[in-house]
Design an enzyme around this catalytic site. Structure first.
Site, PDB file in Angstrom:
ATOM      1  N   GLU A  36      19.407   1.109   2.485  1.00 41.34           N
ATOM      2  CA  GLU A  36      20.836   1.341   2.774  1.00 41.34           C
ATOM      3  C   GLU A  36      21.725   0.420   1.947  1.00 41.34           C
ATOM      4  O   GLU A  36      21.256  -0.548   1.339  1.00 41.34           O
ATOM      5  CB  GLU A  36      21.116   1.149   4.264  1.00 41.34           C
ATOM      6  CG  GLU A  36      20.890  -0.276   4.751  1.00 41.34           C
ATOM      7  CD  GLU A  36      21.774  -0.634   5.950  1.00 41.34           C
ATOM      8  OE1 GLU A  36      23.004  -0.444   5.862  1.00 41.34           O
ATOM      9  OE2 GLU A  36      21.225  -1.114   6.957  1.00 41.34           O
ATOM     10  N   LYS A  97      32.632   1.930   4.699  1.00 36.79           N
ATOM     11  CA  LYS A  97      31.402   1.950   5.493  1.00 36.79           C
ATOM     12  C   LYS A  97      31.167   3.398   5.926  1.00 36.79           C
ATOM     13  O   LYS A  97      31.971   3.956   6.679  1.00 36.79           O
ATOM     14  CB  LYS A  97      31.574   1.005   6.689  1.00 36.79           C
ATOM     15  CG  LYS A  97      30.368   0.888   7.585  1.00 36.79           C
ATOM     16  CD  LYS A  97      30.629  -0.153   8.685  1.00 36.79           C
ATOM     17  CE  LYS A  97      29.730   0.080   9.873  1.00 36.79           C
ATOM     18  NZ  LYS A  97      30.067  -0.785  11.017  1.00 36.79           N
ATOM     19  N   SER A 151      26.455   2.786  18.579  1.00 35.82           N
ATOM     20  CA  SER A 151      26.373   3.093  17.148  1.00 35.82           C
ATOM     21  C   SER A 151      25.922   4.528  16.916  1.00 35.82           C
ATOM     22  O   SER A 151      25.001   5.026  17.578  1.00 35.82           O
ATOM     23  CB  SER A 151      25.392   2.147  16.466  1.00 35.82           C
ATOM     24  OG  SER A 151      25.244   2.519  15.105  1.00 35.82           O
ATOM     25  N   ASP A 153      24.163   5.306  14.660  1.00 38.67           N
ATOM     26  CA  ASP A 153      22.760   5.227  14.220  1.00 38.67           C
ATOM     27  C   ASP A 153      21.828   5.841  15.258  1.00 38.67           C
ATOM     28  O   ASP A 153      20.802   6.437  14.904  1.00 38.67           O
ATOM     29  CB  ASP A 153      22.328   3.763  14.022  1.00 38.67           C
ATOM     30  CG  ASP A 153      23.020   3.070  12.857  1.00 38.67           C
ATOM     31  OD1 ASP A 153      23.752   3.734  12.101  1.00 38.67           O
ATOM     32  OD2 ASP A 153      22.825   1.840  12.724  1.00 38.67           O
ATOM     33  N   LYS A 170      19.866  -6.572  16.735  1.00 34.37           N
ATOM     34  CA  LYS A 170      20.478  -7.881  16.999  1.00 34.37           C
ATOM     35  C   LYS A 170      20.881  -8.021  18.456  1.00 34.37           C
ATOM     36  O   LYS A 170      21.252  -7.046  19.104  1.00 34.37           O
ATOM     37  CB  LYS A 170      21.758  -8.013  16.178  1.00 34.37           C
ATOM     38  CG  LYS A 170      21.521  -8.395  14.760  1.00 34.37           C
ATOM     39  CD  LYS A 170      22.753  -9.107  14.223  1.00 34.37           C
ATOM     40  CE  LYS A 170      22.476  -9.572  12.827  1.00 34.37           C
ATOM     41  NZ  LYS A 170      22.452  -8.446  11.893  1.00 34.37           N
TER      42      LYS A 170
END
Ligand code: PSU
Ligand code: MN
Length: 316
Positions: A36, A97, A151, A153, A170
């Site tokens: 990425e 982003k 997210s 994601d 995280k």
């Protein structure tokens, strides 16, 4: 290829450009590993970001696979970047982003774009790449019951068939809720080298992964079984940060809480939150978290290269 895309008028090839090295490797049937670019543009400071990006590519080559760093440049999804393009992404300070919702805007405008885990998964799947290496995945943020900050994601992992090698998530995130979300959406979470899911700066999140598969051949067979059945969607493969590079858990917990408090005090929302937290944690640890981050990404690259090599010859 399953990317959760609109079914009419498909023409991804019109928007994709492979680098000469990626095209040659892919056409020869050699293993490819996607990387990425948000981690370069928004996850680490310059110039360590660019140096790390190049070193991670070298680790993948040394592991017998071809790296394909993915970004949006000049109105095209670029699969594999030159040294100059890595430098541009890392130094410009202007890269957008790019997650799923941003991809059409950045492609259509011709702006510079750094792809997140979600954005990179989409592009990798469109390019026929099955393995993707990153640092940490996005997830359910602490306090998401109030903020709804989850997210993109995780949705992408639910729908797009790419294996994502990471060091866990995280602890700025609610790792327990992140794993619950993945379970609901049928995303398997594998762990390599330990039973538990990783916590990025530290090896152990305290939460068990679904399955422990230490070697690449086992991981490859798992992926083939899933995708041969038509079970579309991603797989998370967590491998712990190497012990010698890990941070002290008490210290990182304290600093993470401070960064979270500052983000809340500033009223930050949306896509700005994660880059702010990463940057503040780096400042508050005096750069030690950056060294940890670099070490874990390189380690993930070793694991990802082995997986890509194993997948290229995986028996059924
Ligand atoms: N977590 C990290 N480092 C990162 C990111 C997440 O430890 O660089 C980046 C990845 O690109 C990830 C994105 O896809 O942040 C998630 O952003 P958000 O939380 O806004 O979805
Ligand atoms: Mn968010």
């Amino acid at each position: 290829m399953a990317t959760g895309v609109h079914a009419m008028h498909l023409d991804p090839a019109a928007w994709l450009v492979r680098s000469p090295a990626v095209a040659a490797a892919q056409d020869a049937g050699r293993p490819i590993v996607a990387l990425e670019s948000t981690i370069i543009a928004h996850g680490m400071p310059y110039p360590q970001n660019v140096r790390t990006a190049r070193e991670v590519e070298a680790v993948i080559r040394a592991g017998g696979a071809e790296p394909a760093t993915i970004a949006v440049i000049g109105g095209r999804i670029r699969i594999g970047l030159s040294d100059e393009e890595l430098e541009l992404l890392g130094s410009s300070g202007t890269a957008a982003k790019v997650s799923r919702r941003d991809l059409p805007a950045v492609l259509a405008s011709g702006a510079l774009g750094a792809t997140t885990v979600a954005g990179t998964m989409i592009c990798a799947a469109l390019a026929g790449i099955e393995v993707f290496v990153t640092g940490g995945i996005g997830g359910v943020h602490r306090g998401a019951a109030e903020t709804f900050d989850i997210s993109a994601d995780l949705q992408e992992l639910a729908r797009t068939s790419v294996a994502v090698v990471c060091a866990g998530a995280k602890s700025v995130l609610d790792i327990g809720l992140t794993l619950e979300y993945l379970e609901t959406h049928g995303v398997p979470v594998l762990s390599c080298g330990q039973d538990n899911f990783g916590a990025f700066y530290t090896p152990d999140s305290g939460f068990r992964a679904d399955y422990r598969l230490d070697d690449a051949a086992q991981q490859a067979r798992f992926l083939r079984a899933k995708w041969d059945l038509g079970l579309a969607g991603g797989v998370v493969i967590s491998t712990p940060v190497p012990k010698e590079a890990a941070m002290d858990r008490g210290e990182i917990d304290r600093i993470t809480q401070q960064a979270l408090d500052e983000a809340a005090a500033q009223g930050l929302t949306g896509k700005a939150i994660t880059p702010f937290l990463l940057d503040r944690i780096q400042q508050l640890t005096g750069g030690r978290s950056l060294a940890t981050n670099i070490a874990l990404v390189k380690h993930n690259a070793e694991v990802g290269a082995k997986l890509a090599v194993a997948l290229a010859g995986a028996p059924r």
